[in-house]
Structure formats: structure tokens, C-alpha cells
Scaffold this active site. Structure first.
Site, PDB file in Angstrom:
ATOM      1  N   ASP A  46       0.843  -1.203   0.000  1.00  0.00           N
ATOM      2  CA  ASP A  46       0.000   0.000   0.000  1.00  0.00           C
ATOM      3  C   ASP A  46       0.879   1.255   0.000  1.00  0.00           C
ATOM      4  O   ASP A  46       0.366   2.379   0.006  1.00  0.00           O
ATOM      5  CB  ASP A  46      -1.025  -0.011   1.144  1.00  0.00           C
ATOM      6  CG  ASP A  46      -0.397  -0.034   2.513  1.00  0.00           C
ATOM      7  OD1 ASP A  46       0.853  -0.053   2.613  1.00  0.00           O
ATOM      8  OD2 ASP A  46      -1.151  -0.034   3.515  1.00  0.00           O
ATOM      9  N   SER A  47       2.197   1.061  -0.075  1.00  0.00           N
ATOM     10  CA  SER A  47       3.095   2.193  -0.348  1.00  0.00           C
ATOM     11  C   SER A  47       2.714   2.811  -1.690  1.00  0.00           C
ATOM     12  O   SER A  47       3.159   3.921  -2.009  1.00  0.00           O
ATOM     13  CB  SER A  47       4.561   1.733  -0.353  1.00  0.00           C
ATOM     14  OG  SER A  47       4.717   0.574  -1.142  1.00  0.00           O
ATOM     15  N   ASP A  85      -0.853  -6.358  -0.007  1.00  0.00           N
ATOM     16  CA  ASP A  85      -1.099  -5.645   1.248  1.00  0.00           C
ATOM     17  C   ASP A  85      -2.596  -5.467   1.483  1.00  0.00           C
ATOM     18  O   ASP A  85      -3.327  -5.099   0.552  1.00  0.00           O
ATOM     19  CB  ASP A  85      -0.475  -4.242   1.135  1.00  0.00           C
ATOM     20  CG  ASP A  85       0.558  -3.998   2.211  1.00  0.00           C
ATOM     21  OD1 ASP A  85       0.617  -4.766   3.188  1.00  0.00           O
ATOM     22  OD2 ASP A  85       1.314  -3.016   2.048  1.00  0.00           O
ATOM     23  N   LYS A 115      -0.647  -9.446   3.383  1.00  0.00           N
ATOM     24  CA  LYS A 115       0.119  -8.898   4.514  1.00  0.00           C
ATOM     25  C   LYS A 115      -0.789  -7.985   5.324  1.00  0.00           C
ATOM     26  O   LYS A 115      -1.547  -7.204   4.743  1.00  0.00           O
ATOM     27  CB  LYS A 115       1.347  -8.131   4.023  1.00  0.00           C
ATOM     28  CG  LYS A 115       2.107  -7.451   5.168  1.00  0.00           C
ATOM     29  CD  LYS A 115       3.482  -6.979   4.755  1.00  0.00           C
ATOM     30  CE  LYS A 115       3.493  -5.679   3.983  1.00  0.00           C
ATOM     31  NZ  LYS A 115       2.909  -4.530   4.702  1.00  0.00           N
ATOM     32  N   GLU A 117      -0.876  -5.319   8.738  1.00  0.00           N
ATOM     33  CA  GLU A 117      -0.147  -4.549   9.745  1.00  0.00           C
ATOM     34  C   GLU A 117      -0.797  -4.720  11.118  1.00  0.00           C
ATOM     35  O   GLU A 117      -2.035  -4.728  11.220  1.00  0.00           O
ATOM     36  CB  GLU A 117      -0.177  -3.060   9.382  1.00  0.00           C
ATOM     37  CG  GLU A 117       0.606  -2.732   8.124  1.00  0.00           C
ATOM     38  CD  GLU A 117       0.651  -1.234   7.846  1.00  0.00           C
ATOM     39  OE1 GLU A 117       0.266  -0.425   8.730  1.00  0.00           O
ATOM     40  OE2 GLU A 117       1.072  -0.871   6.733  1.00  0.00           O
ATOM     41  N   GLU A 184       9.430  -3.301  10.461  1.00  0.00           N
ATOM     42  CA  GLU A 184       9.747  -2.009   9.846  1.00  0.00           C
ATOM     43  C   GLU A 184      10.255  -1.009  10.867  1.00  0.00           C
ATOM     44  O   GLU A 184       9.619  -0.765  11.904  1.00  0.00           O
ATOM     45  CB  GLU A 184       8.494  -1.457   9.128  1.00  0.00           C
ATOM     46  CG  GLU A 184       8.787  -0.125   8.424  1.00  0.00           C
ATOM     47  CD  GLU A 184       7.810   0.211   7.316  1.00  0.00           C
ATOM     48  OE1 GLU A 184       6.956  -0.631   6.978  1.00  0.00           O
ATOM     49  OE2 GLU A 184       7.909   1.344   6.795  1.00  0.00           O
TER      50      GLU A 184
END
Ligand code: KIV
Length: 278
Positions: A46-47, A85, A115, A117, A184
């Protein structure tokens, strides 16, 4: 080229003490070229919010966006292990929503895994997704979707209390059944402790060399990020200069009349490649 990387290879790499190397992609072309290398997995991150949309964070990215990007990446690199993501608010609200959205990334986005978070706040969602038969990669430390709570992009896990939470979350994620954890922007020492405490591999980004693997945003390593990217990202190419140089030459050639040349032009009476006239 190494053989294509699979889910089982994550643990295997760790047990063989061989590093995992990963990069991001959001489109067909980049995925194609990454697929020509020995990269172990591709993250449809999602960057994209920052890299593709030019936003100042990742929060605007939607499930529809990641589905589109991921299916383009799959077409570009059919054999690669692709992780998609889960965007902000695509899994936090309920386990049902989490499973439904993870399912879309796998079925429509054709990713191999998702993925997610976060730690204790999302354990139940991760459990539900795993129960649905979808492989999950965890993500701890500086989780960019929580940037507003962190008050900016800062190193996480510096205090003893925060470090303990990250370590406990990592152990719990392993117990739940995630196949790997992205760490991260945490200090080297904490990344080393977490890595040594787990049987599943850690993939670091800005967290030092003790992790079992490393991931970076492709645009950063290619020198495409206008801001230069984060300090921890190493620039392996100056693609911005390559673009500027190529585009300047194109403009020059159009203005001078040297582009298009006769070879780059079609004429009415020209033969087709099969020998027939048009
Ligand atoms: O969105 C992203 O690109 C990430 C990083 C781990 C690279 O989550």
C-alpha cells in the site's frame, strides 16, 4: 536464476541461514522485470499510496486499488510469489470484512498471500483469515497505517515497554500461524532478538542486518522517488536521470525532425510484413 520461491521456502531459507530478498511492484512492467531476477517475493504494497498516487501516506489506498495492482503484477510475473497488502480499514472493522477482502486479493488480485499490519488489535482478524485458508504475513514496528497514532514516521520499539510489546506480538503472530513477519523501522538490537526468538523468518525494512531478509520499495532503490526516499533505502540506480535524458532526447529529435525517421513511418504503398500490399 534460483528456482521460484514458494510458501514453504520462507521457513526453509531461515533454517538454511540464507537471506530472503523482496521488493515492491504495482504494475505489469515492473513486475515483469522483477520476475527476470532472483527476487524471492514481490509485495504489492500500500506504499502505492505514496509511490503511485503521490499521497503523503498509505491511507487512501483501497482494496479495489490493490486488486488491480496485484492482478497486473501477476500478469507481469506469473511465476513469482506475490504478497498483497491489506489496505487501511480493509480488515480492522470485523473478521467477516477481513476475510472477504483478503479473499478478493487472492481470487481477483491473484496474490499468493496477504500482509496485515499490527499486533494484538488484529489477532482475531488474522486468525479468521488463516482459518479461511489464506496465508498471512505479519507486519510490526513502524506500521505506516498507524502513522497518525505514531505522530509521524519514527523508529518504533525504542523503549523497553514498546520493545516488549513488539516481541510478544511477534511470538503471538507466529503461534497464530503467519508464515513471516515484516519488521519495519525498529532498532537493530530488537530486530535481532525478535528474529532469534522465531522459527518463521523476519523480513526487515530499515531494521538492520539481523533480519532473515530485506525488503525495500523498488522506486527507492531505482532512484525514482522525488524526495530521495528514506535514509535506510540504498539507491542502486539513477533512473530519474535516465528518464530525463531519454525524454530530452525525444523532444530534441522531434524538434529537429530526426524523429520519426523513414524506418519509423508507414507509407500507403508500403508492403505488409507478409508481402501483401496494405
Ligand atoms: O507497503 C509497502 O510497500 C510495505 C513495505 C514493507 C515495503 O509495506
Amino acid at each position: 536464476m534460483r528456482g521460484k520461491f514458494k510458501l514453504q521456502d520462507f521457513k526453509k531459507r531461515k533454517s538454511e541461514n540464507r537471506k530472503i530478498c523482496a521488493l515492491t511492484a504495482y504494475d505489469f512492467c515492473m513486475a515483469h522485470w522483477l520476475g527476470q531476477t532472483d527476487i524471492d517475493f514481490i509485495l504489492v504494497g500500500d506504499s502505492a499510496g505514496m509511490v503511485v498516487f503521490g499521497d503523503e501516506n498509505t491511507l487512501s489506498v483501497t482494496v479495489d486499488d490493490i486488486v488491480k495492482f496485484s492482478s497486473a503484477v501477476r500478469k507481469g510475473s506469473p511465476e513469482s510469489f506475490i504478497i498483497a497488502d491489506m489496505p487501511f480499514l480493509s480488515y480492522q472493522l470485523s473478521s467477516e470484512r477481513a476475510v472477504e477482502n483478503a479473499g478478493r486479493l487472492i481470487v481477483e488480485g491473484r496474490a499468493d498471500a496477504v500482509k496485515i499490519e499490527g499486533g494484538s488489535g488484529v489477532f482475531d482478524k488474522i486468525e479468521a483469515i488463516l482459518k479461511a485458508g489464506i496465508a498471512v504475513q505479519g507486519h510490526l514496528g513502524l506500521t505506516p497505517q498507524s502513522v497518525s497514532r505514531f505522530g509521524g514516521y519514527r523508529v518504533q520499539g525504542r523503549s523497553e515497554k514498546d520493545a516488549k510489546i513488539i516481541l510478544e506480538d511477534a511470538k503471538k503472530l507466529e503461534d497464530l500461524g503467519v508464515f513471516s513477519i515484516v519488521l519495519e523501522f525498529i532498532p537493530y538490537e530488537l530486530a535481532e532478538i525478535v528474529t532469534k526468538s522465531l522459527k518463521i523468518p523476519t523480513v526487515g525494512i530499515g531494521s538492520g542486518s539481523a533480519c532473515d531478509g530485506q525488503i525495500l520499495v523498488t522506486n527507492d532503490i531505482l532512484g525514482l522517488t522525488p524526495s530521495g526516499g528514506p535514509k535506510f533505502a540504498r539507491k542502486y540506480a539513477d533512473s530519474a536521470q535516465t528518464i530525463i535524458h531519454a525524454v530530452s532526447n525525444f523532444i530534441k529529435d522531434v524538434n529537429s525532425g530526426s524523429y520519426p525517421s523513414e524506418k519509423e513511418t508507414v507509407r500507403t504503398d508500403q508492403e505488409k510484413s507478409d508481402g501483401t500490399k496494405k
